[in-house]
Design a protein around this motif. Structure first.
Motif, PDB file in Angstrom:
ATOM      1  N   HIS A  55      56.428  -5.377 -42.647  1.00 31.20           N
ATOM      2  CA  HIS A  55      57.011  -6.327 -41.704  1.00 31.20           C
ATOM      3  C   HIS A  55      58.506  -6.109 -41.467  1.00 31.20           C
ATOM      4  O   HIS A  55      59.146  -6.906 -40.811  1.00 31.20           O
ATOM      5  CB  HIS A  55      56.751  -7.771 -42.155  1.00 31.20           C
ATOM      6  N   GLU A  99      47.821  -3.919 -37.740  1.00 36.95           N
ATOM      7  CA  GLU A  99      49.077  -4.663 -37.538  1.00 36.95           C
ATOM      8  C   GLU A  99      50.163  -3.763 -36.969  1.00 36.95           C
ATOM      9  O   GLU A  99      50.844  -4.108 -36.017  1.00 36.95           O
ATOM     10  CB  GLU A  99      49.578  -5.146 -38.898  1.00 36.95           C
ATOM     11  N   ARG A 181      42.975  -8.426 -32.582  1.00 37.69           N
ATOM     12  CA  ARG A 181      44.354  -7.954 -32.459  1.00 37.69           C
ATOM     13  C   ARG A 181      44.447  -6.800 -31.462  1.00 37.69           C
ATOM     14  O   ARG A 181      45.345  -6.723 -30.654  1.00 37.69           O
ATOM     15  CB  ARG A 181      44.876  -7.522 -33.841  1.00 37.69           C
TER      16      ARG A 181
END
Ligand code: C5P
Length: 223
Positions: A55, A99, A181
Motif C-alpha cells: 500500500h 490489488e 476488482r
C-alpha cells in the motif's frame, strides 16, 4: 501479416480456462504463450517480499523500476532472473496482484513489456485487457466466460493436484473478489472487446475449447 504470425488475445475472468486454453493453442500453432497474469503475480511477489502489503506508493514506484519480469524459453515466469512459477500460485499473491493491478504505473510497465514480447506476432497472450488495451489490433480476440461455481471447482482441483486444500467457499470468495476488482477498476477494467468472440466454457471440455480457438485462428490465418 506480422513477421511471425497473428496475435491471439484471450481475455476473461479468473479461472475461466484462459491459461489451459492459451497454452495448448500456442503449442499446437508453435506460437509463444504469454501469461500476463503471471507477470502481475510476479510483481506482487516482489512487493510481498520487500514491502509487505503493497500500500506504499513510493515503495511501489521504486520496485517497479527494479523489477525485471519476463519468461524463459519454456514459458516459465522469471522475476529478476529466477523462476518463480511455483511461488506466484499462492492465493495471497493472487489477491495482492489483483490489488496492484489497479495501479497505473504498474500497468504501464507490464503493458510496455507485453507489447515488446508480442509485437512480432506468432503469439497467444492471455489476461484481462489484451484485446482492449495491450493489442486492440490483435487478429483474433477471444473472451472466455464460465459459471462462477464451475470456476471455483476447477481452481479447487488445481490446488488439490498441487497438494493444497482450500475450501470451495474460500475459493469462490477469492474469485468473486478479484473479478469485482478487475471489472470495476478505472484503468483497463476487464471487459469484452467489441470484436471479441465470447466462448462459454462451463460445459465444454478442454479439448473442445482448444479445438474451437485453434479453428478460429486457422480461419484468421487464411484471410
Ligand atoms: O490471470 P491471473 O488470475 O493469474 O491474474 C492475476 C491478477 O492480475 C488478476 O486478478 C488481475 O487483477 C491481474 N491482471 C490484470 N491484467 C492482466 C492480467 C492479470 O489486471 N492482463
Amino acid at each position: 501479416m506480422r513477421p511471425k504470425g497473428i496475435i491471439i488475445a484471450i481475455d476473461g475472468p479468473t479461472a475461466s480456462g484462459k491459461s489451459t486454453t492459451a497454452k495448448q493453442v500456442a503449442a499446437r500453432l508453435g506460437y509463444l504463450h504469454i501469461n500476463t497474469g503471471a507477470m502481475y503475480r510476479a510483481f506482487a511477489l516482489l512487493v510481498h517480499r520487500s514491502a509487505g502489503d503493497g500500500h506504499d506508493p513510493v515503495r511501489i514506484h521504486e520496485l517497479i523500476d527494479e523489477a525485471e519480469i519476463g519468461f524463459d524459453g519454456n514459458g516459465n515466469i522469471l522475476l529478476n532472473g529466477t523462476d518463480v512459477s511455483r511461488e506466484i500460485l499462492e492465493p495471497e499473491i493472487a489477491l495482492l496482484a489483483s490489488e496492484l493491478s489497479t495501479n497505473a504505473e504498474v500497468r504501464a510497465k507490464m503493458v510496455e513489456k507485453q507489447r515488446e514480447l508480442g509485437a512480432a506476432g506468432g503469439v497467444v497472450l492471455e489476461g484481462r485487457d489484451i484485446g482492449t488495451v495491450v493489442f486492440p489490433d490483435a487478429e483474433l480476440k477471444i473472451f472466455l466466460v464460465a459459471d462462477a461455481g464451475i470456476r471455483a471447482e476447477r481452481r479447487e482441483q488445481e490446488f488439490e493436484r498441487m497438494g493444497t486444500h482450500i475450501s470451495l467457499d474460500e475459493l469462490r470468495w477469492q474469485i468473486e473478489e478479484r473479478d469485482k476488482r478487475d471489472r470495476e477498476r478505472t484503468i483497463s477494467p476487464l471487459r469484452k472487446a467489441a470484436d471479441a468472440i465470447e466462448l462459454d466454457t462451463t460445459n465444454t471440455t478442454i479439448d473442445e475449447q482448444v479445438q474451437r480457438v485453434y479453428e478460429l485462428a486457422q480461419g484468421k490465418m487464411e484471410v
